[in-house]
Design a protein around this motif. Sequence first.
Motif, short mmCIF file in Angstrom:
data_model
loop_
_atom_site.label_atom_id
_atom_site.label_comp_id
_atom_site.label_asym_id
_atom_site.label_seq_id
_atom_site.Cartn_x
_atom_site.Cartn_y
_atom_site.Cartn_z
N GLU A 130 27.47 39.46 21.22
CA GLU A 130 28.38 39.10 20.13
C GLU A 130 27.71 39.38 18.80
N VAL A 131 28.53 39.69 17.81
CA VAL A 131 28.07 39.85 16.43
C VAL A 131 28.99 38.98 15.57
N ILE A 149 36.88 46.40 11.15
CA ILE A 149 35.99 46.80 12.24
C ILE A 149 36.27 45.99 13.51
N GLY A 150 37.40 45.28 13.54
CA GLY A 150 37.84 44.61 14.75
C GLY A 150 37.38 43.18 14.94
N GLN A 182 35.52 42.65 23.24
CA GLN A 182 36.53 42.92 22.20
C GLN A 182 36.28 44.28 21.56
N TRP A 183 35.01 44.60 21.33
CA TRP A 183 34.67 45.88 20.73
C TRP A 183 35.08 47.03 21.65
N LEU A 184 34.80 46.88 22.95
CA LEU A 184 35.18 47.93 23.90
C LEU A 184 36.69 48.09 23.95
N GLU A 185 37.43 46.99 23.85
CA GLU A 185 38.90 47.07 23.82
C GLU A 185 39.36 47.82 22.57
N THR A 186 38.69 47.57 21.44
CA THR A 186 39.03 48.28 20.19
C THR A 186 38.81 49.77 20.37
#
Length: 189
Positions: A130-131, A149-150, A182-186
């Motif tokens: 997570e970030v 950036i999502g 979530q990033w991969l989904e973006t």
Amino acid sequence: MEPILELESARLLMRQWRDEDLPEFAAMCADPQVMRYFPALLSRLDSAALIGRMRGHFAEHGFGFWALQRKDTGAFIGLTGLLHVGFEGAFTPAVEIGWRLAREHWGLGYASEAAWTALRCGFDRLALDEVVAFTTEANLPSQKVMQAIGMHYDPSADFEHPKVGADNPLRHHVLYRITREQWLETLHG
């Protein structure tokens, strides 16, 4: 882990800090418009100390806030990167993403471009789960970058920044998050 000394995006080079960055960095950190969402302007000495702390973070963790340079002109334009949060809070320990750009480079998409590159590094190369990102409630431009950036606003995690005076109107902060999933989904959505 080998330090990540440099990253590139389409228009930007994210690189290690150089001594010759100090004059432009100090001017940026003394600009009331650039610093309007920070508790105070930084003197040249404060700016030099901040560069030293950023170099120290790289030495200790292998990543940090990179100096931002435009590829087309070679101009230093600010900073972007990832940093271990330097205080205790309900959401720590955590790695935050952040940015600060000189005023003449606002509105050109550089903050989002550099932040996206740093986020990709965090998930691909550093294998973070997570970030987070946080800013004062009034800092809508930074919140727009977080959204671009999502990242997702987490109202339950709003907090009073422990390094900002209790009587300072900038003390209340909002928190945004993004997980690797979530990033991969973006990326693939």
